[in-house]
Design an enzyme around this catalytic site. Structure first.
Site, PDB file in Angstrom:
ATOM      1  N   ASP A  28       0.830  -1.205   0.000  1.00 31.29           N
ATOM      2  CA  ASP A  28       0.000   0.000   0.000  1.00 31.29           C
ATOM      3  C   ASP A  28       0.868   1.259   0.000  1.00 31.29           C
ATOM      4  OD1 ASP A  28      -2.366   1.411  -0.036  1.00 31.29           O
ATOM      5  OD2 ASP A  28      -2.721   1.252   2.123  1.00 31.29           O
ATOM      6  N   ASN A  30       1.174   3.417  -2.943  1.00 31.05           N
ATOM      7  CA  ASN A  30       1.659   3.825  -4.273  1.00 31.05           C
ATOM      8  C   ASN A  30       1.155   5.215  -4.658  1.00 31.05           C
ATOM      9  OD1 ASN A  30       2.714   1.285  -4.446  1.00 31.05           O
ATOM     10  ND2 ASN A  30       1.263   0.526  -5.980  1.00 31.05           N
ATOM     11  N   ARG A  32       0.065   7.696  -2.742  1.00 30.63           N
ATOM     12  CA  ARG A  32       0.665   8.761  -1.926  1.00 30.63           C
ATOM     13  C   ARG A  32       2.118   9.000  -2.292  1.00 30.63           C
ATOM     14  NH1 ARG A  32      -0.968   6.131   3.435  1.00 30.63           N
ATOM     15  NH2 ARG A  32      -1.569   4.482   1.955  1.00 30.63           N
ATOM     16  N   ASN A  76     -11.208  -2.864  -4.906  1.00 30.06           N
ATOM     17  CA  ASN A  76     -10.488  -1.863  -5.698  1.00 30.06           C
ATOM     18  C   ASN A  76     -11.205  -1.489  -7.003  1.00 30.06           C
ATOM     19  OD1 ASN A  76      -7.214  -2.981  -4.596  1.00 30.06           O
ATOM     20  ND2 ASN A  76      -8.293  -1.144  -3.979  1.00 30.06           N
ATOM     21  N   SER A 201      -7.990  -5.063   5.368  1.00 27.57           N
ATOM     22  CA  SER A 201      -8.634  -4.776   4.075  1.00 27.57           C
ATOM     23  C   SER A 201      -9.064  -6.034   3.314  1.00 27.57           C
ATOM     24  CB  SER A 201      -7.718  -3.900   3.205  1.00 27.57           C
ATOM     25  OG  SER A 201      -7.445  -2.671   3.834  1.00 27.57           O
TER      26      SER A 201
HETATM   27  C1  IPE Z   1      -5.402  -2.821  -0.092  1.00 31.93           C
HETATM   28  O1  IPE Z   1      -5.042  -1.501  -0.357  1.00 31.93           O
HETATM   29  C2  IPE Z   1      -5.408  -3.630  -1.341  1.00 31.93           C
HETATM   30  C3  IPE Z   1      -4.130  -3.734  -2.045  1.00 31.93           C
HETATM   31  C4  IPE Z   1      -2.960  -3.309  -1.647  1.00 31.93           C
HETATM   32  C5  IPE Z   1      -4.212  -4.407  -3.295  1.00 31.93           C
HETATM   33  P1  IPE Z   1      -6.109  -0.325  -0.403  1.00 31.93           P
HETATM   34  O2  IPE Z   1      -5.349   0.938  -0.487  1.00 31.93           O
HETATM   35  O3  IPE Z   1      -7.106  -0.587  -1.459  1.00 31.93           O
HETATM   36  O4  IPE Z   1      -6.816  -0.497   1.029  1.00 31.93           O
HETATM   37  P2  IPE Z   1      -7.880   0.390   1.787  1.00 31.93           P
HETATM   38  O5  IPE Z   1      -9.070   0.510   0.937  1.00 31.93           O
HETATM   39  O6  IPE Z   1      -7.243   1.728   2.037  1.00 31.93           O
HETATM   40  O7  IPE Z   1      -8.130  -0.342   3.054  1.00 31.93           O
HETATM   41  C1  IPE Z   2      -1.668   0.210  -3.304  1.00 36.02           C
HETATM   42  O1  IPE Z   2      -1.428   1.573  -3.351  1.00 36.02           O
HETATM   43  C2  IPE Z   2      -1.877  -0.373  -4.673  1.00 36.02           C
HETATM   44  C3  IPE Z   2      -3.236  -0.858  -4.928  1.00 36.02           C
HETATM   45  C4  IPE Z   2      -4.221  -0.871  -4.089  1.00 36.02           C
HETATM   46  C5  IPE Z   2      -3.478  -1.370  -6.251  1.00 36.02           C
HETATM   47  P1  IPE Z   2      -2.624   2.601  -3.339  1.00 36.02           P
HETATM   48  O2  IPE Z   2      -3.021   2.885  -4.739  1.00 36.02           O
HETATM   49  O3  IPE Z   2      -3.705   2.154  -2.448  1.00 36.02           O
HETATM   50  O4  IPE Z   2      -1.905   3.888  -2.737  1.00 36.02           O
HETATM   51  P2  IPE Z   2      -2.482   4.899  -1.668  1.00 36.02           P
HETATM   52  O5  IPE Z   2      -2.955   4.101  -0.489  1.00 36.02           O
HETATM   53  O6  IPE Z   2      -3.607   5.623  -2.327  1.00 36.02           O
HETATM   54  O7  IPE Z   2      -1.327   5.784  -1.343  1.00 36.02           O
HETATM   55 MG    MG Z   3      -4.110   2.426  -0.473  1.00 37.67          MG
END
Ligand code: IPE
Ligand code: IPE
Ligand code: MG
Length: 266
Positions: A28, A30, A32, A76, A201
């Site tokens: 998690d 990416n 940000r 997602n 999650s």
């Molecule tokens: C969890 O990340 C799923 C993956 C890393 C694939 P999210 O960024 O989607 O999680 P939540 O929604 O903030 O809990």
């Molecule tokens: C995790 O990073 C990757 C996936 C869920 C695919 P995010 O895209 O959730 O990054 P943040 O949490 O918004 O920073």
């Molecule tokens: Mg995230």
């Protein structure tokens, strides 16, 4: 031992090794990471693939046998359509680009999740990479894509009922565990979540029952071998009691609880 051949953390006491045998990661942060650099969120996903490569290498170097990465959750799909579509393209591109290299390195690739919602060409790329690497035994990399822990458990229940219509619901935990999508792997020893959030999650709900949890503020694109070493060091400082007392663990092995736990009901 369950029918999967691995001992369950609730039905028995799994062997604990110095190095976690199975690590599961929620990658998690990416988005940000990219926003901090005034870049679009998707730039963070692209950079995140580098961290995946480095983490696989670092796990293999450390003697980890199974690595499971949460790439896309069943929730997602709620993201903006262009981000979802970018993630799918990135997934196809990475699979095609990396499959041979995974194979050359003795890595078996498995993808778990509800693949039905994916484009046919993505499903084809997944199946191809899985069959290419199916016989490899050095390391197992699992990608969880359109995965949800509740979906997995529901599916397992449905399969159990279909397989044994005669049993009138008379099943035990091992029977159910054998139907889960990751029945080929032991339960994770160590769970890592990057990006600062402290939640599961809807990742591996069943399998995380006794997993050691590690949360770090480091964003996924910044995760590397040194960060993995920190997580493993934290793991090595934990006492995995599985319900027992600290005194029991410190006493002679013959005084420890028996492997078949009489206190656990079927
Ligand atoms: C969890 O990340 C799923 C993956 C890393 C694939 P999210 O960024 O989607 O999680 P939540 O929604 O903030 O809990
Ligand atoms: C995790 O990073 C990757 C996936 C869920 C695919 P995010 O895209 O959730 O990054 P943040 O949490 O918004 O920073
Ligand atoms: Mg995230």
């Amino acid at each position: 031992m369950g029918t999967s051949g691995f001992s369950s953390s609730t039905r028995g006491i799994p062997e604990v090794a110095e190095v976690p045998r199975h690590i599961a990661i929620i990658m998690d942060g990416n988005g940000r990471w990219a926003r901090k650099r005034f870049m679009p969120r998707i730039a963070g996903h692209t950079r995140g693939v580098e961290s995946v490569r480095e983490t696989i290498r670092a796990c293999m170097d450390r003697g980890v046998e199974y690595l499971t990465l949460f790439a896309f959750s069943s929730e997602n799909w709620r993201r903006p359509a262009d981000e979802v579509s970018f993630l799918m393209q990135l997934f196809i591109k990475s699979l095609r680009k990396e499959a041979n290299r995974l194979h050359q390195n003795g890595i078996r690739l498995r993808v778990v999740g509800d693949l039905e919602r994916f484009e046919p060409k993505l499903i084809a790329a997944i199946r191809e990479a899985e069959s290419l690497t199916a016989a490899n035994t050095r390391f197992t990399l699992t990608i969880a894509a359109n995965y949800g822990g509740r979906w997995d458990i529901m599916n397992a229940v449905k399969r159990l009922l279909q397989r044994h219509p005669d049993r009138a619901g008379d099943f035990n935990e091992d029977d159910l565990a054998a139907e889960l999508s990751m029945s080929y792997a032991p339960e994770p020893d160590l769970f890592i979540r990057t990006g600062g959030e402290q939640r599961i999650s809807n990742f591996l709900l069943w399998q995380l029952a006794y997993t050691e949890l590690y949360f770090t503020d480091t964003l996924w694109p910044d995760f590397d071998a040194a960060e993995l070493a920190k997580a493993i060091a934290s793991y090595q400082g934990r006492e995995r009691r599985f319900g027992r007392t600290s005194e029991q663990l410190k006493s002679k092995p013959e005084a420890a609880a028996p492997l078949t736990d009489p206190g656990t009901h079927a």
